[in-house]
Scaffold this active site. Structure first.
Site, PDB file in Angstrom:
ATOM      1  N   ASP A  97      20.486  24.911   7.846  1.00  0.00           N
ATOM      2  CA  ASP A  97      20.657  23.453   7.818  1.00  0.00           C
ATOM      3  C   ASP A  97      20.721  22.936   6.394  1.00  0.00           C
ATOM      4  O   ASP A  97      20.393  23.664   5.452  1.00  0.00           O
ATOM      5  CB  ASP A  97      19.433  22.774   8.481  1.00  0.00           C
ATOM      6  CG  ASP A  97      19.239  23.204   9.909  1.00  0.00           C
ATOM      7  OD1 ASP A  97      20.206  23.093  10.670  1.00  0.00           O
ATOM      8  OD2 ASP A  97      18.130  23.682  10.238  1.00  0.00           O
TER       9      ASP A  97
ATOM     10  N   HIS B 256       5.296  33.857  -5.520  1.00  0.00           N
ATOM     11  CA  HIS B 256       4.080  33.411  -4.840  1.00  0.00           C
ATOM     12  C   HIS B 256       3.139  34.560  -4.480  1.00  0.00           C
ATOM     13  O   HIS B 256       2.287  34.411  -3.605  1.00  0.00           O
ATOM     14  CB  HIS B 256       4.445  32.635  -3.561  1.00  0.00           C
ATOM     15  CG  HIS B 256       5.139  31.343  -3.844  1.00  0.00           C
ATOM     16  ND1 HIS B 256       5.815  30.617  -2.896  1.00  0.00           N
ATOM     17  CD2 HIS B 256       5.263  30.637  -4.996  1.00  0.00           C
ATOM     18  CE1 HIS B 256       6.328  29.533  -3.447  1.00  0.00           C
ATOM     19  NE2 HIS B 256       6.018  29.526  -4.721  1.00  0.00           N
TER      20      HIS B 256
ATOM     21  N   ALA C 271      20.969  33.953   7.786  1.00  0.00           N
ATOM     22  CA  ALA C 271      21.054  34.760   6.565  1.00  0.00           C
ATOM     23  C   ALA C 271      21.597  36.165   6.844  1.00  0.00           C
ATOM     24  O   ALA C 271      22.332  36.728   6.028  1.00  0.00           O
ATOM     25  CB  ALA C 271      19.683  34.847   5.911  1.00  0.00           C
TER      26      ALA C 271
ATOM     27  N   TYR D  18      -5.032  35.747   6.192  1.00  0.00           N
ATOM     28  CA  TYR D  18      -4.257  36.769   5.469  1.00  0.00           C
ATOM     29  C   TYR D  18      -4.376  38.147   6.119  1.00  0.00           C
ATOM     30  O   TYR D  18      -3.437  38.931   6.067  1.00  0.00           O
ATOM     31  CB  TYR D  18      -4.622  36.778   3.974  1.00  0.00           C
ATOM     32  CG  TYR D  18      -4.017  35.563   3.309  1.00  0.00           C
ATOM     33  CD1 TYR D  18      -2.649  35.528   3.041  1.00  0.00           C
ATOM     34  CD2 TYR D  18      -4.760  34.434   3.046  1.00  0.00           C
ATOM     35  CE1 TYR D  18      -2.062  34.399   2.505  1.00  0.00           C
ATOM     36  CE2 TYR D  18      -4.183  33.298   2.503  1.00  0.00           C
ATOM     37  CZ  TYR D  18      -2.825  33.285   2.238  1.00  0.00           C
ATOM     38  OH  TYR D  18      -2.233  32.166   1.721  1.00  0.00           O
TER      39      TYR D  18
ATOM     40  N   ASP E 261       6.121  38.834   1.623  1.00  0.00           N
ATOM     41  CA  ASP E 261       6.339  40.112   2.310  1.00  0.00           C
ATOM     42  C   ASP E 261       7.017  41.089   1.344  1.00  0.00           C
ATOM     43  O   ASP E 261       7.413  40.726   0.236  1.00  0.00           O
ATOM     44  CB  ASP E 261       7.164  39.905   3.605  1.00  0.00           C
ATOM     45  CG  ASP E 261       8.582  39.420   3.327  1.00  0.00           C
ATOM     46  OD1 ASP E 261       9.309  40.053   2.529  1.00  0.00           O
ATOM     47  OD2 ASP E 261       8.994  38.394   3.915  1.00  0.00           O
TER      48      ASP E 261
ATOM     49  N   ARG F  14      -1.785  37.950   8.714  1.00  0.00           N
ATOM     50  CA  ARG F  14      -0.427  38.049   8.155  1.00  0.00           C
ATOM     51  C   ARG F  14      -0.125  39.476   7.683  1.00  0.00           C
ATOM     52  O   ARG F  14       0.987  39.986   7.857  1.00  0.00           O
ATOM     53  CB  ARG F  14      -0.251  37.073   6.986  1.00  0.00           C
ATOM     54  CG  ARG F  14      -0.259  35.622   7.423  1.00  0.00           C
ATOM     55  CD  ARG F  14       0.105  34.695   6.302  1.00  0.00           C
ATOM     56  NE  ARG F  14       1.500  34.796   5.904  1.00  0.00           N
ATOM     57  CZ  ARG F  14       2.020  34.172   4.859  1.00  0.00           C
ATOM     58  NH1 ARG F  14       1.266  33.409   4.109  1.00  0.00           N
ATOM     59  NH2 ARG F  14       3.299  34.300   4.557  1.00  0.00           N
TER      60      ARG F  14
ATOM     61  N   GLY G 208      17.853  30.631   2.474  1.00  0.00           N
ATOM     62  CA  GLY G 208      16.753  30.435   3.430  1.00  0.00           C
ATOM     63  C   GLY G 208      15.515  29.801   2.834  1.00  0.00           C
ATOM     64  O   GLY G 208      14.403  30.200   3.157  1.00  0.00           O
TER      65      GLY G 208
ATOM     66  N   ASN H 293      21.855  28.482   4.220  1.00  0.00           N
ATOM     67  CA  ASN H 293      20.742  28.027   5.058  1.00  0.00           C
ATOM     68  C   ASN H 293      21.287  27.688   6.441  1.00  0.00           C
ATOM     69  O   ASN H 293      22.485  27.464   6.608  1.00  0.00           O
ATOM     70  CB  ASN H 293      20.082  26.778   4.434  1.00  0.00           C
ATOM     71  CG  ASN H 293      18.654  26.565   4.926  1.00  0.00           C
ATOM     72  OD1 ASN H 293      18.386  26.517   6.113  1.00  0.00           O
ATOM     73  ND2 ASN H 293      17.720  26.449   3.984  1.00  0.00           N
TER      74      ASN H 293
HETATM   75  P1  NAD Z   1      10.163  27.233   4.612  1.00  0.00           P
HETATM   76  O1  NAD Z   1       9.427  27.765   5.780  1.00  0.00           O
HETATM   77  O2  NAD Z   1       9.707  25.976   4.008  1.00  0.00           O
HETATM   78  O3  NAD Z   1      11.711  27.043   4.965  1.00  0.00           O
HETATM   79  C1  NAD Z   1      12.510  28.042   5.483  1.00  0.00           C
HETATM   80  C2  NAD Z   1      13.971  27.652   5.336  1.00  0.00           C
HETATM   81  O4  NAD Z   1      14.739  28.723   5.832  1.00  0.00           O
HETATM   82  C3  NAD Z   1      14.377  26.396   6.106  1.00  0.00           C
HETATM   83  O5  NAD Z   1      15.175  25.579   5.277  1.00  0.00           O
HETATM   84  C4  NAD Z   1      15.198  26.929   7.285  1.00  0.00           C
HETATM   85  O6  NAD Z   1      16.260  26.076   7.645  1.00  0.00           O
HETATM   86  C5  NAD Z   1      15.742  28.217   6.700  1.00  0.00           C
HETATM   87  N1  NAD Z   1      15.980  29.256   7.691  1.00  0.00           N
HETATM   88  C6  NAD Z   1      15.211  29.582   8.763  1.00  0.00           C
HETATM   89  N2  NAD Z   1      15.727  30.635   9.407  1.00  0.00           N
HETATM   90  C7  NAD Z   1      16.848  30.999   8.711  1.00  0.00           C
HETATM   91  C8  NAD Z   1      17.810  32.013   8.877  1.00  0.00           C
HETATM   92  N3  NAD Z   1      17.734  32.903   9.877  1.00  0.00           N
HETATM   93  N4  NAD Z   1      18.818  32.080   7.985  1.00  0.00           N
HETATM   94  C9  NAD Z   1      18.934  31.197   6.971  1.00  0.00           C
HETATM   95  N5  NAD Z   1      18.052  30.210   6.766  1.00  0.00           N
HETATM   96  C10 NAD Z   1      17.006  30.125   7.617  1.00  0.00           C
HETATM   97  O7  NAD Z   1      10.146  28.407   3.567  1.00  0.00           O
HETATM   98  P2  NAD Z   1      10.237  28.406   1.993  1.00  0.00           P
HETATM   99  O8  NAD Z   1      11.281  27.445   1.527  1.00  0.00           O
HETATM  100  O9  NAD Z   1      10.343  29.815   1.602  1.00  0.00           O
HETATM  101  O10 NAD Z   1       8.825  27.868   1.433  1.00  0.00           O
HETATM  102  C11 NAD Z   1       7.592  27.802   2.106  1.00  0.00           C
HETATM  103  C12 NAD Z   1       6.525  28.771   1.654  1.00  0.00           C
HETATM  104  O11 NAD Z   1       6.397  29.624   2.742  1.00  0.00           O
HETATM  105  C13 NAD Z   1       6.768  29.664   0.488  1.00  0.00           C
HETATM  106  O12 NAD Z   1       5.731  29.506  -0.416  1.00  0.00           O
HETATM  107  C14 NAD Z   1       6.672  31.095   1.065  1.00  0.00           C
HETATM  108  O13 NAD Z   1       5.859  31.887   0.227  1.00  0.00           O
HETATM  109  C15 NAD Z   1       5.964  30.895   2.345  1.00  0.00           C
HETATM  110  N6  NAD Z   1       6.267  31.796   3.469  1.00  0.00           N
HETATM  111  C16 NAD Z   1       6.593  33.101   3.250  1.00  0.00           C
HETATM  112  C17 NAD Z   1       6.876  33.925   4.322  1.00  0.00           C
HETATM  113  C18 NAD Z   1       7.209  35.367   4.039  1.00  0.00           C
HETATM  114  O14 NAD Z   1       6.724  35.921   3.057  1.00  0.00           O
HETATM  115  N7  NAD Z   1       8.038  36.001   4.868  1.00  0.00           N
HETATM  116  C19 NAD Z   1       6.864  33.430   5.620  1.00  0.00           C
HETATM  117  C20 NAD Z   1       6.495  32.096   5.816  1.00  0.00           C
HETATM  118  C21 NAD Z   1       6.229  31.293   4.721  1.00  0.00           C
END
Ligand code: NAD
Length: 247
Positions: free
Chosen positions: A209, A114, A225, A58, A99, A61, A182, A207
């Site tokens: 995909d 979260h 996005a 953390y 974030d 991060r 996303g 998304n």
């Molecule tokens: P995930 O990592 O499981 O999935 C990300 C999704 O976003 C995927 O389906 C992917 O296809 C899509 N994606 C990737 N780049 C994209 C873009 N440019 N535009 C549109 N779609 C895009 O993330 P999740 O579903 O949020 O869940 C996983 C966990 O990860 C959550 O609990 C979250 O808290 C945590 N997480 C958070 C951060 C952050 O705070 N920025 C970063 C990483 C993971």
């Protein structure tokens, strides 16, 4: 999207909305951090058994998020603009992201399901503070001299309950437009939110995909996005201006 009345909008964002800001998604990073599976560094058991490792993860991060190169992207800005236009009574923004990029873009009401990376919590008292620096196993409590090493990241770890779920389900029950942006549709309970919306609700998935929950959405937009969200927000603002979005 057909011009219908969509007065109660719920938006769920995931790591994909922040990916173009330079914060990798877990799946994009191969689900690994320095060779450790994310579950190994983001769970109560990990914090009990290897608190230094969890703090290192953390701290890294937090530092990454505070890198001056990390900024909100057009998707965050468009969502903040939508809040300005329709107002908080018509828009409920839920994010799985820890974030603060929605806030930096100007969103005032963000439900962090979260938790938040830039906050810490005392395991003894439950108090929460903003926190920008590193956290160690023996970091003193900010105000209690008798407490040391009781601070943890204000994050919902695997196996813990997301924050304020009753508020979310209440919003979902009355939602007329649900938009998921996303998010991989693999992390529960967020992945099940789409199923909690009423049958009359219009559901849009943005998304790169398809995801396991794609079949639950009537409308799918594929792409980054930073491009999809500003376009959708432009359409919603037009509907709103034509009174087709207002109640
Ligand atoms: P995930 O990592 O499981 O999935 C990300 C999704 O976003 C995927 O389906 C992917 O296809 C899509 N994606 C990737 N780049 C994209 C873009 N440019 N535009 C549109 N779609 C895009 O993330 P999740 O579903 O949020 O869940 C996983 C966990 O990860 C959550 O609990 C979250 O808290 C945590 N997480 C958070 C951060 C952050 O705070 N920025 C970063 C990483 C993971």
């Amino acid at each position: 999207m057909t011009p219908t009345k969509f007065p109660r909008i719920v938006i769920l964002t995931g790591a994909g909305v922040s990916a173009e800001s330079g914060l990798p998604t877990f799946r994009g990073a191969g689900g690994l951090w320095e060779g450790h599976r994310i579950e190994e560094v983001a769970s109560p058991a990990a914090f009990r058994n290897q608190p230094e490792l969890v703090h290192d993860f953390y701290n890294w991060r937090r530092k990454s998020l505070l890198d001056p190169a990390i900024k909100p992207n057009p998707a965050h800005h468009a969502l903040a603009e939508l809040e300005q236009v329709v107002g908080p009574n018509h828009l409920y923004l839920i994010t799985q992201n820890v974030d603060d990029l929605h806030e930096r873009a100007g969103s005032n009401q963000v439900h962090h399901l979260h938790g938040e990376l830039l906050k810490v919590r005392c395991t003894e008292t439950g108090e929460v503070w903003p926190w920008l620096g590193d956290l160690q196993v023996d970091t003193p409590h900010p105000s209690r001299l008798d407490l040391r090493g009781t601070l943890r990241p204000h994050i919902v770890w695997f196996g813990e309950q997301p924050f304020r779920l009753p508020d979310v389900y209440n919003r979902l029950r009355h939602c007329t437009l649900f938009i998921a942006i996303g998010t991989s549709g693999q992390v529960y309970p967020a992945a099940g939110f789409v199923q909690a919306t009423p049958a009359s609700c219009h559901r849009i998935e943005l998304n790169l995909d398809d995801t396991p929950t794609s079949p639950a959405f009537q409308e799918h937009r594929r792409g980054p996005a930073s491009e999809l969200v500003p376009t959708l927000v432009r359409e919603l603002k037009q509907l709103w201006a034509a009174s087709l979005l207002s109640s």
